[in-house]
Enzyme design. Structure first.
Site, PDB file in Angstrom:
ATOM      1  N   GLU A   1       0.804  -1.221   0.000  1.00 27.35           N
ATOM      2  CA  GLU A   1       0.000   0.000   0.000  1.00 27.35           C
ATOM      3  C   GLU A   1       0.836   1.269   0.000  1.00 27.35           C
ATOM      4  O   GLU A   1       0.561   2.221  -0.726  1.00 27.35           O
ATOM      5  CB  GLU A   1      -0.965   0.012   1.198  1.00 27.35           C
ATOM      6  CG  GLU A   1      -2.177  -0.891   1.046  1.00 27.35           C
ATOM      7  CD  GLU A   1      -1.874  -2.357   1.304  1.00 27.35           C
ATOM      8  OE1 GLU A   1      -0.772  -2.659   1.783  1.00 27.35           O
ATOM      9  OE2 GLU A   1      -2.737  -3.211   1.029  1.00 27.35           O
TER      10      GLU A   1
ATOM     11  N   HIS B   1     -11.070  -5.224   9.416  1.00 29.27           N
ATOM     12  CA  HIS B   1     -11.819  -4.919   8.200  1.00 29.27           C
ATOM     13  C   HIS B   1     -13.043  -4.040   8.490  1.00 29.27           C
ATOM     14  O   HIS B   1     -13.837  -3.796   7.593  1.00 29.27           O
ATOM     15  CB  HIS B   1     -12.288  -6.211   7.510  1.00 29.27           C
ATOM     16  CG  HIS B   1     -11.208  -6.938   6.777  1.00 29.27           C
ATOM     17  ND1 HIS B   1     -10.211  -7.622   7.426  1.00 29.27           N
ATOM     18  CD2 HIS B   1     -10.958  -7.072   5.442  1.00 29.27           C
ATOM     19  CE1 HIS B   1      -9.404  -8.165   6.523  1.00 29.27           C
ATOM     20  NE2 HIS B   1      -9.828  -7.844   5.313  1.00 29.27           N
TER      21      HIS B   1
END
Lengths: 432, 371
Positions: free
Chosen positions: B102, B171
């Site tokens: 990322e 998440h």
């Protein structure tokens, strides 16, 4: 307004108390110091890694272990450019030290003195439309890329005329015009940004169809950064997408107070770390070069640039170099042994190149004097310009936060906040 | 829209969504370089992910500098299908599948933006972007300023976020609180099919770095889109006009509030509902007009109570509209706890419609008692 001390001609190239400690080599420890002491004739100029990808250029600079002494001939014009750029870098930085201690600039100021052969060797082998990306030690990279010394000095003085309007400072030098992408203060964060510029070039060529897009991007960073994830993430992507990147590790052996062998493990079969060996692991050439020799650096750079420009992908260059000063001007520099400093000081790239240029008849004594004088005048002029420049006005405060000032949003009266009367005078009530 | 099918994350949800929606998409995509995707999908109701996909497609078609990069945005089509099959039309370079790194690809997007592209960088799950926080904050956010205005960073950072259905803590992030204090970025949260498309198109065109929040439970919301419509990124939407209390919300909480409104209407309470859209900066024009009318405010958010969007908004309202308030600002936020896996604990972490009803009753009735 000041006297320039003769850093250029002192053996250690710096005016800290390094120069008088050339003795006691036996007290040195580790491979690093042996490396520093190697007779010049035996120093490895640049060495391809034996495994993996083919060397940048067979049989020239890249020769498995065998030292190739002096590189290919350069013209007097190139010699002038290289010498002047290195001298400018040194003089500029030493002037920064003076100005810092005189209270003209503040914060963390990291000087490049000692490493000039890397900046000059790489950047002067690139084109004006190529990109570079730097770190917090960025003044000299900017100078080599052609950013005017006036603008850099004024930035350091926190003046409105600074290259970034006084909003960046020592560690955030940017120049869109000169394709200098920054000035990144945190370790490694510039590497992906440089990768982005290289991606843009590939995109321009392959997705937009502009065949003329052949620029390259060189990203500079240090040995300490090579233990950071961003380095590895970008080596992988650069190689994967065959991006026109040159990763330049300026291995000056010290990440502030952390000595390189204390921070980095060696590759299998080695007893000391070797960053350049990480190139082949990612599918690109890894090249080790004497970062105190501008011609050797230049030769490696030319090959890496050519490779990148041809679309053959990235290169990792590890330049062994040394900073003659502490990590920053705030660093007491207590950990580096004076013998180590002296040994590296004796390899100062500037006198080394001066001697070479004289010996080879590329420059005359008079020309060297003229260049030195010219550089001194330029640096003094930069200081005078910075000193006399106006400070930023408060009106700058709210400008440049957003490229589109609509980003400040809508005020209670229904208009965009940036349209409020006080906005351009820096009145923060305008954005409340 | 809150059915279990869209609440599952990642592979499972994707597989299920493929069953539901992919055949429909295939109807529109007649082949390589198909141009009919947009036109065919533009008519009639569609799902939010389709609307987002149209936005990306239309802007990519108009502007060759618009590109997408991220994990599985190309061949896989995005974890929630927002870029489904677009690589067939635009190629692998414009729909760049990146390795899982990322921070690396976010920085690459920023460098590409600085040098002339308009990248849309997808976080496969917005939570993963915590790994790119340095790039988003230091470089996307601050670099225009530190460069003295020389470099622009026209980047859109988008992806699925929020609390889904039993996805576990990592998440189920509420990232607005982390991103809101970064100078130089705008935060935008879409909530309907229409605004998802119109806002994403505007975000792609903006010269500012935009962090664009999509909610993991809203991708299968159905609705109409307006063709060629660009919506102001800074302007709130008045969802329902009312006079008794102003309820400020965004993203999925818009639907939680609307559910509560049905109950409140039965009780004779007439709330005004505003969808903030812009989480930073706040549209103080729309907000203050409403507060001056109702004199009561409830903020309903999925964000953390501490340091969240509601915290900032409440402070701004108190500072700017203190004299217009008849009651202290009420904040209904999610709890300052990691989001649990167990259904009951997860439900207790985020705001439920009953809490909105209760808060509105309390605040309105208290007012009535004084009157």
């Amino acid at each position: 307004m000041r006297t320039l001390t003769h850093t250029l001609h002192s053996p250690a190239g710096c005016r800290n108390a390094h120069a008088s400690h050339l003795q006691h080599p036996q007290s040195f420890h580790a491979r690093r110091l042996n490396r520093a002491q190697r007779p010049a004739s035996l120093q490895i100029c640049c060495q391809a890694v034996a495994t993996g990808t083919p060397p940048v250029k067979e049989g020239t600079s890249i020769s498995n272990g065998a030292a190739k002494s002096k590189s290919k001939k350069i013209s007097p014009e190139v010699a002038t450019t290289l010498y002047r750029d290195m001298v400018l870098g040194r003089e500029f930085e030493e002037m920064c030290a003076q100005m810092y201690y005189r209270g003209k600039m503040f914060g963390f100021v990291h000087l490049y003195s000692g490493q000039e052969a890397v900046s000059t060797g790489i950047i002067k082998a690139m084109r004006a439309d190529d990109y570079i990306c730097s770190t917090y030690r960025d003044h000299v990279h900017a100078l080599s890329k052609g950013v005017p010394s006036r603008g850099i000095m004024a930035e350091l003085f926190g003046k409105k005329t600074g290259i970034c309007r006084g909003q960046g400072g020592s560690m955030h030098m940017f120049s869109k015009e000169h394709r200098m992408l920054g000035g990144f203060a945190f370790i490694g964060e510039g590497i992906p940004v440089g990768l982005g510029a290289a991606f843009r070039v590939k995109y321009q060529k392959d997705a937009v169809g502009d065949e003329s897009a052949d620029q390259v991007c060189a990203s500079f960073f240090g040995d300490g950064t090579c233990n950071n994830g961003q380095f590895y993430e970008c080596l992988n992507m650069a190689s994967l997408y065959k991006l026109p990147c040159i990763f330049v590790v300026e291995n000056n052996l010290w990440a502030i107070g952390m000595n390189h062998p204390r921070a980095t493990g060696p590759s299998e079969g080695d007893t000391a770390p070797a960053i350049y060996k990480k190139g082949p692991a990612f599918g690109m050439p890894g090249v080790l070069v004497d970062g105190m020799d501008v011609l050797k650096v230049r030769q490696v750079a030319e090959e890496a640039v050519e490779r990148a420009r041809k679309g053959l992908g990235p290169t990792l260059i590890e330049a062994e170099t040394y900073r003659f000063r502490g990590h920053s001007l705030a660093d007491p520099d207590e950990l580096r042994k004076k013998e180590e400093k002296a040994a590296w000081g004796a390899r100062d790239p500037i006198p080394q190149f001066r001697k070479y240029a004289l010996d080879e008849g590329l420059l005359t004594e008079q020309q060297i004097k003229d260049i030195d004088k010219d550089v001194q005048a330029e640096v003094e002029d930069a200081v005078q310009y910075a000193d006399e420049s106006p400070k930023p006005e408060k009106g700058q405060l709210l400008e440049n936060v957003f490229a589109d000032p609509k980003g400040f949003g809508i005020a209670a009266n229904g208009s965009y906040r940036y349209q409020s009367p006080g906005f351009h005078s820096g009145n923060t009530a305008a954005i409340d | 829209m809150q059915g279990r099918s869209c609440g599952l994350c990642g592979q499972t949800r994707f597989a299920e969504a493929r069953l539901v929606a992919a055949p429909k998409t295939r109807r529109h995509v007649s082949g390589r370089n198909s141009r009919c995707i947009t036109r065919a999908a533009a008519s009639g109701p569609k799902l939010m992910w389709e609307a987002l996909r149209e936005a990306v497609d239309e802007e990519m078609e108009k502007d060759p500098t618009v590109c997408v990069m991220g994990e599985d945005v190309g061949h896989y089509g995005g974890s929630y299908k927002v870029t489904y099959d677009l690589y067939k039309k635009y190629g692998d370079l414009r729909l760049l599948d990146t390795p899982i790194c990322e921070n690396g690809f976010m920085g690459m997007g920023i460098g590409a933006a600085m040098t002339g592209l308009r990248p849309i960088v997808e976080g496969m799950n917005m939570g993963f972007l915590l790994l790119a926080y340095n790039q988003i904050s230091n470089n996307a956010g601050m670099l225009h300023y530190t460069s003295g205005g020389q470099f622009k960073v026209p980047i859109v950072v988008r992806g699925p976020g929020g609390v889904g259905r039993q996805l576990g803590a990592e998440h189920s992030q509420r990232l607005e609180s982390y991103f809101q204090s970064i100078p130089g970025v705008q935060l935008v949260a879409c909530s309907t099919v229409a605004n998802a498309k119109a806002l994403l198109k505007s975000a792609i065109r903006s010269d500012n770095p935009i962090i664009f929040f999509e909610h993991v439970l809203l991708y299968n919301v159905k609705g109409e889109t307006n063709d060629n419509y660009y919506q102001d990124l800074e302007r709130a939407e008045v969802v329902r006009q009312g006079k008794d209390v102003t309820i400020l919300c965004y993203s999925r909480m818009r639907y939680v509030v609307l559910q509560a409104v049905q109950e409140l209407e039965k009780q004779g309470i007439d709330p005004e509902v505003i969808d903030l859209i812009s989480l930073k900066p706040f549209d103080m024009h729309t907000i203050s007009a409403s507060v001056k009318k109702t004199r009561r405010v409830i903020i309903v958010e999925e964000c953390m109570k501490t340091g969240g969007i509601g915290a900032s908004l409440s402070a701004q309202i108190n500072e700017a509209l203190f004299d217009d308030l008849d009651h202290q600002v009420v904040r209904l936020s999610s709890q300052d706890v990691p989001t649990a896996y167990a259904y009951e604990l997860e439900a207790a972490t985020i705001v439920q419609p009953e809490q909105v009803v209760e808060a509105a009753q309390k605040i309105v009735q208290k007012q009535m008692a004084y009157a």
